[in-house]
Design a protein around this motif. Structure first.
Motif, PDB file in Angstrom:
ATOM      1  N   ALA A 416       1.666 -14.764  10.050  1.00 16.33           N
ATOM      2  CA  ALA A 416       1.644 -15.414   8.732  1.00 16.33           C
ATOM      3  C   ALA A 416       0.315 -16.139   8.519  1.00 16.33           C
ATOM      4  O   ALA A 416      -0.310 -16.042   7.455  1.00 16.33           O
ATOM      5  N   ARG A 417      -0.125 -16.886   9.532  1.00 11.60           N
ATOM      6  CA  ARG A 417      -1.381 -17.637   9.422  1.00 11.60           C
ATOM      7  C   ARG A 417      -2.580 -16.713   9.247  1.00 11.60           C
ATOM      8  O   ARG A 417      -3.424 -16.921   8.367  1.00 11.60           O
ATOM      9  N   GLU A 418      -2.654 -15.662  10.069  1.00  9.82           N
ATOM     10  CA  GLU A 418      -3.845 -14.816  10.077  1.00  9.82           C
ATOM     11  C   GLU A 418      -3.914 -13.891   8.864  1.00  9.82           C
ATOM     12  O   GLU A 418      -4.992 -13.646   8.325  1.00  9.82           O
ATOM     13  N   LEU A 419      -2.780 -13.366   8.407  1.00  9.36           N
ATOM     14  CA  LEU A 419      -2.804 -12.452   7.271  1.00  9.36           C
ATOM     15  C   LEU A 419      -2.927 -13.191   5.948  1.00  9.36           C
ATOM     16  O   LEU A 419      -3.308 -12.596   4.935  1.00  9.36           O
ATOM     17  N   SER A 420      -2.620 -14.469   5.936  1.00  8.55           N
ATOM     18  CA  SER A 420      -2.703 -15.241   4.688  1.00  8.55           C
ATOM     19  C   SER A 420      -4.113 -15.790   4.440  1.00  8.55           C
ATOM     20  O   SER A 420      -4.359 -16.399   3.401  1.00  8.55           O
ATOM     21  N   ARG A 421      -5.031 -15.558   5.367  1.00 11.48           N
ATOM     22  CA  ARG A 421      -6.369 -16.144   5.264  1.00 11.48           C
ATOM     23  C   ARG A 421      -7.355 -15.276   4.494  1.00 11.48           C
ATOM     24  O   ARG A 421      -8.506 -15.652   4.284  1.00 11.48           O
ATOM     25  N   ASP A 422      -6.945 -14.093   4.041  1.00 13.54           N
ATOM     26  CA  ASP A 422      -7.782 -13.217   3.218  1.00 13.54           C
ATOM     27  C   ASP A 422      -9.103 -12.878   3.903  1.00 13.54           C
ATOM     28  O   ASP A 422     -10.178 -12.957   3.310  1.00 13.54           O
ATOM     29  N   SER A 423      -9.019 -12.478   5.184  1.00  9.14           N
ATOM     30  CA  SER A 423     -10.209 -12.111   5.943  1.00  9.14           C
ATOM     31  C   SER A 423     -10.583 -10.656   5.685  1.00  9.14           C
ATOM     32  O   SER A 423      -9.733  -9.821   5.354  1.00  9.14           O
ATOM     33  N   ASN A 424     -11.868 -10.336   5.851  1.00  7.02           N
ATOM     34  CA  ASN A 424     -12.322  -8.950   5.693  1.00  7.02           C
ATOM     35  C   ASN A 424     -11.990  -8.093   6.911  1.00  7.02           C
ATOM     36  O   ASN A 424     -11.764  -6.895   6.795  1.00  7.02           O
ATOM     37  N   LEU A 425     -11.987  -8.737   8.085  1.00  5.77           N
ATOM     38  CA  LEU A 425     -11.701  -8.036   9.340  1.00  5.77           C
ATOM     39  C   LEU A 425     -10.475  -8.663   9.986  1.00  5.77           C
ATOM     40  O   LEU A 425     -10.441  -9.871  10.216  1.00  5.77           O
ATOM     41  N   ILE A 426      -9.486  -7.834  10.248  1.00 13.96           N
ATOM     42  CA  ILE A 426      -8.266  -8.296  10.915  1.00 13.96           C
ATOM     43  C   ILE A 426      -8.165  -7.596  12.264  1.00 13.96           C
ATOM     44  O   ILE A 426      -8.114  -6.368  12.340  1.00 13.96           O
TER      45      ILE A 426
END
Length: 511
Positions: A416-426
């Motif tokens: 939830a934390r990582e996918l909600s941050r709108d990053s270009n690279l996951i």
């Protein structure tokens, strides 16, 4: 033909945590020489029930009968004396101790007034060879891989002579080949008369290994079945209480610019041995690049190098055309990188902190959560409540310690934390480890949604089904470099398995 003598009977078990019934009138039986699968979604109460049986928790109500005798299991020592051993999902090992020291801890062999390490080492060696659980007994736990730590936990209960064995998600960190070997081990143990309870979310695994399956949902028993008499779809529906789509519908990828460029990367592991050897690859926007490989072939070092957790000896990492080689973790994160780590408790969470604080770890120092170094706790709490609802994190409240959550729900907090941050690279390293089929379905759709938004996703997984379903391209790591690159539609599990061992399907070996 299995012996029908019950070695375990758990009758009307209730476990109440301040009004929340994690177990609510559960009945369970285990027969001698049987492999029983315990199935349920994250937070259903499986681990709680098994913690009661292994003496880590005491029931609020109900009784336990072991080999026909009613018992009170107040602590793990009593459980061990009753021949009950448990391998937990999160390993209970001392990182600073050697493998040998961890296995014999509390069960030391003495010779006069001295510890007889030589005799203990010989016994462990024999167990390792017998059950194909090879691991160096003289290495520190901090120096071995997660999969090897799993073997140490199994050796621990074998060394202690358990004949009632509980495994909590034992294959979550194993490769397909290792899972096949582990299943053979379980069958061998059952044939020797040992009785096994296997907590797992893997329906195909249940079909391969278990005699019966007991399904728990929301703390209650919802069914007991012979494995041969029930389908995977039915088990999935019983587990989550709704229909689960077991197949992914994946639209064609719309590929954009290069987001991640890895060039000639050389990295050493904790033992100062080369782990990545001139590794090079690119990852583009709108693409899921899957990395397959047997654990210990450079996956950990790759993720640590990309996220700033380990030193890069030579080579380059570029994210959005910006050099990030050997930069600090926060600087890399702020360049638009999200990371779901393989070990959620060591690298993903601060266990004593609240769920809300863990969900804000990557952004607490920025507006709107912080102003002039003063935290806005109300906004942090609101943010957490939104994510808890969106990602179906099962909790009594966002201010509870994240350590109170089940392993699967801890994983959901990180996702939830990582996918909600709108990053270009996951970077997603074992993103569905320990999750039930309903949660896996949801996370897979979330990753595909990120792909549709044009995000670049690096997926490192030991689940070949996950790699095959989600990836647009697959590269296989062997001995710190790429042994092959394939597309999911043009390969098979068998070919991937060969590449993972460094062998081409024609039988030749990669240099």
């Amino acid at each position: 033909m299995k012996n029908t003598t019950n070695v375990i009977e758990m009758r009307h078990i209730v476990k109440d945590f301040n009004g929340f019934k994690a177990n609510n009138d559960i009945n369970l039986t285990l027969q001698k020489g049987e492999i029983l699968a315990l199935l349920g979604e994250n937070g259903a109460g499986k681990s709680t029930l098994m913690s009661i049986l292994s003496g880590l928790l005491t029931p609020s109500a109900g009784e336990i009968v072991v080999r026909g005798k009613k018992v009170t299991i107040k602590n793990p020592t009593i459980a061990k004396k009753l021949g009950i051993g448990m391998v937990h999902q999160h390993f209970m090992l001392m990182d600073s101790f050697t493998v040998l020291e961890n296995i014999i801890l509390g069960h030391e062999v003495t010779k006069g007034i001295r510890l007889d390490f030589k005799k203990a080492q010989q016994e462990i060696k024999e167990l390792s060879q017998r059950y194909n659980l090879n691991v160096d007994p003289l290495k520190k736990v901090s120096e071995i891989t997660v999969a090897q730590q799993q073997r140490v936990e199994i050796l621990k209960i074998l060394y202690r002579g358990a004949d009632i064995m509980i495994f909590d998600e034992p294959t979550a960190v194993l490769t397909p080949q290792e899972i096949t070997e582990f299943i053979q081990i379980l069958h061998g143990l059952a044939n020797e008369g040992k009785s096994i309870i296997l907590i797992t979310h893997k329906l195909e695994e249940i079909k391969q290994v278990a005699d019966r399956v007991s399904v728990i949902r929301a703390g209650k028993s919802v069914g007991n079945f012979k494995v041969a008499d029930v389908s995977n779809n039915r088990l999935a529906e019983l587990m989550v209480g709704r229909h689960v789509n077991m197949q992914l519908d994946k639209a064609p990828a719309i590929i954009g610019k290069t987001i991640l460029k890895v060039a000639n990367l050389n990295v050493k592991n904790k033992q100062n041995i080369p782990a990545l050897k001139g590794l090079s690859f690119n990852l583009r926007a709108g693409e899921i690049l899957g990395i397959a490989g047997i654990d210990g072939n450079g996956q950990d070092e790759l993720v640590q190098a990309l996220t700033g957790l380990t030193h890069i000896d030579s080579g380059h990492v570029l994210i959005n055309d910006q050099e990030t080689t050997n930069q600090e973790v926060r600087k890399i994160t702020e360049k638009g990188v999200s990371c779901i780590p393989a070990d959620r408790q060591k690298f993903g969470l601060i266990l004593p902190f609240s769920i809300a604080d863990n969900l804000a770890i990557q952004s607490y120092y920025k507006k709107p959560y912080s102003h002039h170094h003063v935290l806005n706790h109300d906004l942090i709490k609101q943010h957490a409540q939104k994510l808890v609802s969106q990602f179906d994190i099962r909790t009594t409240g966002v201010e509870s310690p994240v350590s109170d959550l089940s392993g699967g729900n801890q994983q959901k907090v990180i996702i939830a934390r990582e996918l909600s941050r709108d990053s270009n690279l996951i970077i997603a390293f074992q993103p569905t480890r320990g999750l039930d089929v309903g949660a896996i379905e949801y996370i897979h759709h979330q990753l595909l949604a990120q792909r549709t938004k044009g995000k670049a996703i690096l997926l490192i997984s030991y689940e070949l089904d996950e790699i095959m379903q989600l990836s647009d391209r697959i590269i296989v790591l062997h001995d710190g470099n790429i042994s092959g690159e394939v597309k999911p539609d043009d390969t098979s599990d068998k070919e991937l398995g060969l590449l993972m061992t460094g062998v081409k399907k024609e039988g030749t070996t990669f240099a």
